[in-house]
Design an enzyme around this catalytic site. Structure first.
Site, short mmCIF file in Angstrom:
data_model
loop_
_atom_site.label_atom_id
_atom_site.label_comp_id
_atom_site.label_asym_id
_atom_site.label_seq_id
_atom_site.Cartn_x
_atom_site.Cartn_y
_atom_site.Cartn_z
N THR A 192 -7.51 10.49 -0.22
CA THR A 192 -8.02 11.16 -1.44
C THR A 192 -6.73 11.43 -2.30
O THR A 192 -5.70 11.13 -2.06
CB THR A 192 -8.59 12.48 -1.16
OG1 THR A 192 -7.87 13.18 -0.04
CG2 THR A 192 -10.17 12.27 -0.50
N GLU A 208 6.18 4.65 7.30
CA GLU A 208 5.70 5.73 6.52
C GLU A 208 6.37 6.87 6.75
O GLU A 208 6.58 7.55 7.98
CB GLU A 208 4.14 6.06 6.72
CG GLU A 208 3.19 5.14 6.10
CD GLU A 208 1.85 5.35 6.47
OE1 GLU A 208 1.05 4.54 5.59
OE2 GLU A 208 1.38 5.72 7.38
N ASN A 211 -0.36 10.72 5.89
CA ASN A 211 -1.54 10.43 6.64
C ASN A 211 -2.73 11.66 6.76
O ASN A 211 -3.56 11.39 7.36
CB ASN A 211 -1.13 9.91 8.18
CG ASN A 211 -0.72 8.53 7.81
OD1 ASN A 211 -1.25 7.57 7.38
ND2 ASN A 211 0.80 8.31 8.11
N THR A 263 0.61 -9.12 13.54
CA THR A 263 1.62 -8.16 12.93
C THR A 263 0.49 -7.56 11.52
O THR A 263 -0.52 -8.21 11.41
CB THR A 263 2.85 -9.00 12.44
OG1 THR A 263 3.49 -7.96 11.54
CG2 THR A 263 2.47 -10.06 11.51
N LYS A 314 4.04 -6.80 4.13
CA LYS A 314 3.83 -5.56 3.72
C LYS A 314 3.59 -4.60 4.95
O LYS A 314 3.20 -5.33 6.09
CB LYS A 314 2.78 -5.35 2.63
CG LYS A 314 1.28 -5.81 3.35
CD LYS A 314 0.74 -4.61 3.96
CE LYS A 314 0.29 -3.35 3.46
NZ LYS A 314 -0.15 -2.45 4.15
N THR A 357 1.08 -1.20 -0.04
CA THR A 357 -0.02 0.00 -0.25
C THR A 357 1.03 1.22 0.06
O THR A 357 1.35 1.61 -0.99
CB THR A 357 -0.90 0.12 1.37
OG1 THR A 357 -0.08 -0.07 2.25
CG2 THR A 357 -1.75 -1.13 1.16
#
Lengths: 406, 406
Positions: free
Chosen positions: A406, A275, A401, A189, A178, A152
């Site tokens: 969108t 991230e 985030n 996890t 992932k 993702t």
């Protein structure tokens, strides 16, 4: 043990595929992994009270206790918080994969990852599963397609394969995972699939998985948020032809070490790809009173926003580490604590036996500049220890985030 | 009850001062608050295992059980994780304030706030305390100087004063607080000083403080990091001339409501001024099984990085709220959960009885645009409820904390 090329298709008798079904705006988003023979399966799932529909479905499959043949996964939509329709969709995914692979629906595990609370575009998903089943192949390329299809916000695919010899038979373990955000596994996890051609009794495999997940996937954190979809499944199809590996078998320890290597590698890859991460941070607590204390301290330090932003700023603000430790709910004596940072650029001692150690700011900046940073905390309170992995908190995390949907 | 101008000097018989001692790069950084008569004192402190030296010192003063006359506070340095030297410095601060005010060192509470792990520049601090004692005055201006002197990354001073009538006697409560980062109070809070000219028995005052802190300061979070320095102290000097307010006194409820108003106001001001905050978020959980469940759910939602970044992005990503609830350790039935957002721009229903409610993205953006957002969660599981306050997670939070020390 040697690391070899590939991922989930490296062991004998596993095929995989990853196709683009249009669930994500672009790229592959449906993966299928198939074992050519009945495989013993073990799995761990999120401990969150809010479980995604595929988690509930797969727990049902595991509770049946039978062999597992396939795993079907979609990215781009978590099928979580989707009510009764979500439950139907998870079952339809299993049925579609079973039909495409020529196995039973009760032999298929289902996993989903992506946005929460949005209904699955089920027609596209089912078409994608049919296409993936059609494309199933052994070999390095198909494993690459499958791992790509489960990404993702991941920026790199995460897979590995290793080989060990057990009683003269080469045994292979492959794995893919992932995860990049909503990473704070609790007893489970993010999505991870491990395959092996070793043969193990189901109870042994489940115990091994649970124990290994506790010191690998359960010791990483990106943002302190536990996912509704966390799943790790392992399939052992025995097709290497080796002996059955019970816990008493002389070759079991070799297999266990290789298995841990695979899971630890994948877990660290997830933390490294957190991230927006600019730093990969390893925190070790040594000489703690209990293992639970050591683990609590590691996790509290790794999840502290103030510790994470300090590493982003390459600021040796070690007081925040001690402050985080203070709220961990673990017992220790502040007057005996020592803290040091280390990286490829050197070692920096910050606190020794509860007293601050004066340090040079320029030297500190130098040590904190590399991407990989080790934080070493010694308590002089016992013999227990724990290590965990995380990342920093950057502008990019906020950007990613701030408008994920969108 | 009426809100009046001023802060800690609003009640009869309190003087204050705030001076610049050069601990911070600029601005006032040493505050003293003095009661002209012996005051009954109550205080709550951080529950962190890592307590700053001034916290340990002030706990000792409270344990003596005697009256308190003064509070001395410095900003710019937390005197935390500073070893044995830090303990000496805290005692020296009390002695300097006692000398300057003409009271006993055992009647002085000490608090510090700022960077952790750096030795206090004690000569400057002691000079500042002497100057502050010299400048002590009643009135609105001196309260303003004192509240300014306790600010660190705060962008606005936080103070309030209210007046109620008890048995025909006007009784005043004043308060000031600071806090913007490392805000996740645990049984205590950031620095807060409350003064009143009411007369209360010590046990009543301590119980009232503890109960009120639990539903005000203990229900805010900026970043999930509990401070080593959290302290709230209240001094009641009785100089209004009213009756002694035991819990049985008919006027006690009036006083209690006013006291709660002051603490809730200051707590919300801290959350609203959270580091880098662009949103002020109120989360209410209703119809929970137990109050502990309701509180755990409120706090987990308020501290979720994913929830906080979504609000920063004005993104109605309600699935993250349910995901956070799932890991809160509280019992609830997902199938009975309803979630809605509200702001001055309108109401947005997102989940009703466990099923997603379709909504218009444009309408969602409109509701999430104002600074103040209410999140309403209904569980249909019981009658308990809780409300808490927090803020979003922005680029600015990362910037402020990426290089706090330099």
């Amino acid at each position: 043990m040697k690391v070899i090329e590939g991922g989930v298709t490296a062991p004998v008798g596993f095929r995989a595929a990853g196709v683009a079904a249009g669930i994500k705006p672009s790229g592959r988003d449906v993966a299928v992994v198939l074992s050519d023979a009945d495989a013993t399966a073990a799995a761990v799932f999120t401990q969150s009270l809010v479980k995604a529909a595929p988690v509930v479905y797969s727990q049902g499959v595991m509770n049946n206790g039978g062999p597992v043949r396939a795993i079907v996964i979609n990215s781009g939509n978590a099928n979580a918080c989707t009510g009764a329709a979500g439950e139907r969709h998870a079952a339809q995914m299993a049925e579609a994969a079973a039909k495409g692979c020529g196995v039973l629906a009760s032999e298929v595990l289902v996993a989903s990852t992506g946005v929460i609370g949005v209904p699955l575009p089920i027609e596209r998903v089912l078409d994608g599963i049919a296409a993936a089943c059609h494309a199933l192949e052994p070999g390095v390329q198909s494993a690459g397609h499958a791992v790509e299809a489960i990404m993702t916000t991941d920026t790199v695919p995460k897979q590995i394969a290793v080989q060990v010899e057990v009683d003269g038979t080469p045994v292979t373990i492959g794995g893919m995972a992932k995860g990049s955000g909503m990473i704070h596994p609790n007893m489970a996890t993010m999505l991870g699939v491990v395959t092996t051609d070793a043969r193990l009794p189901r109870g042994t495999l489940q115990t091994l998985l649970r124990e290994t997940v506790d010191v690998t996937f359960n010791m990483i954190s990106v943002d302190g948020d536990t996912s509704t979809n966390d799943t790790v499944a392992v399939l052992a199809n025995g097709m290497a032809g080796g002996p059955e590996l019970t816990a008493q078998h002389p070759g079991f320890e070799t297999f266990r070490a290789a298995f841990r290597y695979v899971l630890e590698f994948l877990a660290k890859e997830i933390a490294r790809d957190g991230e927006g991460a600019t730093k990969f941070i390893e925190v070790s607590v040594r000489q703690a009173r209990t293992a639970a204390d050591a683990r609590a301290l590691v996790k509290t330090v790794l999840t502290s926003s103030l510790v994470k932003t300090a590493f982003f700023g390459e600021d040796a603000n070690w007081g925040r580490i001690l402050a985080a430790m203070g709220r961990a709910g673990a017992a220790f004596d502040v007057a005996r604590v020592s803290i040091a940072f280390a990286s490829a650029a050197g070692l920096l001692e910050l606190m020794r036996d509860g007293e601050p150690v004066p340090f040079d700011e320029e030297e500190a900046k130098r040590v904190l500049r590399p991407r990989d940073i080790q934080v070493s905390i010694t308590l002089q309170d016992g013999t227990a220890e724990a290590t965990g992995w995380g990342c920093d908190l950057s502008y990019e995390y906020v950007r990613i985030n701030g408008d994920y949907r969108t």
